[in-house]
Design an enzyme around this catalytic site. Sequence first.
Site, short mmCIF file in Angstrom:
data_model
loop_
_atom_site.label_atom_id
_atom_site.label_comp_id
_atom_site.label_asym_id
_atom_site.label_seq_id
_atom_site.Cartn_x
_atom_site.Cartn_y
_atom_site.Cartn_z
N SER A 181 5.31 110.41 94.85
CA SER A 181 4.92 111.59 94.07
C SER A 181 6.14 112.37 93.59
CB SER A 181 4.07 112.51 94.94
OG SER A 181 4.85 112.95 96.04
N CYS A 182 7.34 111.88 93.92
CA CYS A 182 8.53 112.67 93.58
C CYS A 182 9.46 112.03 92.55
CB CYS A 182 9.29 113.00 94.86
SG CYS A 182 8.30 113.97 95.99
N PHE A 183 10.05 110.88 92.90
CA PHE A 183 11.06 110.32 91.99
C PHE A 183 10.56 110.18 90.56
CE2 PHE A 183 13.93 110.34 95.14
CZ PHE A 183 14.28 109.19 95.81
N LYS A 236 8.07 111.57 88.95
CA LYS A 236 7.72 112.89 88.39
C LYS A 236 8.97 113.73 88.14
CE LYS A 236 6.18 116.00 91.44
NZ LYS A 236 7.11 117.13 91.42
N ASP A 237 9.87 113.75 89.12
CA ASP A 237 11.03 114.65 89.00
C ASP A 237 12.01 114.18 87.94
OD1 ASP A 237 9.81 116.04 90.96
OD2 ASP A 237 11.22 115.55 92.57
#
Length: 428
Positions: free
Chosen positions: A263-265, A267-268
């Site tokens: 859910s991070c790399f 999206k970020d």
Amino acid sequence: MKISIIGTGYVGSVSAACFAELGHEVICVDIDKSKIDMINAGIPPIYEEGLPELLEKHAGKRLSATSDYELAIMNSDVSFICVGTPSDSEGNIDLGIVRAASASLGDSLRKKKGYHVIVVKSTVVPETTEKIVLPIIEKHSGKHPGEFGIAMNPEFLREGKAVHDFMHPDKIVIGSLDKKSGDIVASLYNGLKCEVTRTNPRTAEMIKYVNNAFLATKISFSNEVGNICKLLGIDTYEVMSAVGKDFRIGPYFLNSGAGFGGSCFPKDVKALIGKAKEIGYEPRLLKSVIAINEGQPARMVLLLKNKLGSLEGKNIAVLGLAFKNDTDDIRESRSIPVIKELLDEGARVSAYDPMANENMKKLFSGIGYYSSAADALSGAEACLIMTEWDEFKSLNKEFDAMENRLVIDGRHILVKPGKDIEYVGLCW
Ligand code: UDX
């Protein structure tokens, strides 16, 4: 200190439990009543190693949960915004939940007499704290900075290891507009032996994005090298193992394969790309990090088609559905585009994951789900390994049940593939 935590996802619930462990009184705020009830019962609303023990220890004592913002603000000195910042359809950050939480905090702050610090912990693009959160709080509270404090304190928590990472940070970053706010937030971490980096909010926001974007870049760099090595008959892992010995590079996040999910790399990196373009800069390298990552799953299926030809009607086993080992989270999992392409090619899919079967069923209801690797492999004409689960390392005799013993490994996880299977590595 008395702390309120807005949002009880994996950042909010872990931060709440760990702040309680550090001796603070913590009130969690969420709109989801089931989460509130779980936390008050000492039951974690999400799976995180170490969280059950902390919630059992502190729930009902130092730690409670409510849906009442006003109660939380009146009974705390510092409020952390830990709500989600999803991507919109173009991949840009969606700050809708952050805006709503800021407004609710501001409404409650209007009624509060004493000093209160608002801290943004959610991953937000640079300038969000100053240009979005602060004006909303001023508008809803009728107060100005000085009457309340505002700061930005990003998290660097890995999913599945979030409690460990919170309690053993290698950096604590606090961005604030004034010394008083920053000092108060820094004091909350006194129980941790870790250097505190003090800066302004936009720099703190940027540190978070660059941290994730650099890790993602290391992975895509390793995958680009891996794709070249594959064509040269070189094992990327041998290359990266030696390259990682350079103290300026380090051995971590150089594992080539199916690429990064979570859910991070994704999206970020996309949010940083969006922010750069918004201010008139074309981020070519960051765009290539995403492009390379998005190409890796297709390379798994290409290798399969090079070996089997048409996949029409063929039974393909997919081992690993979660975006990484030790979690049931399938967000941006690399197995999602692989399963989609297999189905588009007319293949039948037999899937197994130690934790993520149920979550993947919500996306792909028409494929076979099995409770063991051996069962998923039975009768399969090929196997794709998509997630680095420890239990896959020792797979060997389980391949005997395959119709055709072709194994394509997307995670360099098989230790001894066994001499009677055709073993193909994605980048090695
Ligand atoms: C990441 C960052 O590590 C964390 O600091 C940040 O706060 C949130 O994002 P997380 O997404 O939980 O944490 O997982 P991580 O362990 O970093 O792995 C991310 C993805 O990269 C996984 O899909 C993993 O399989 C992949 N990966 C990781 C590689 O493909 N190669 C590697 O060398 C390392």
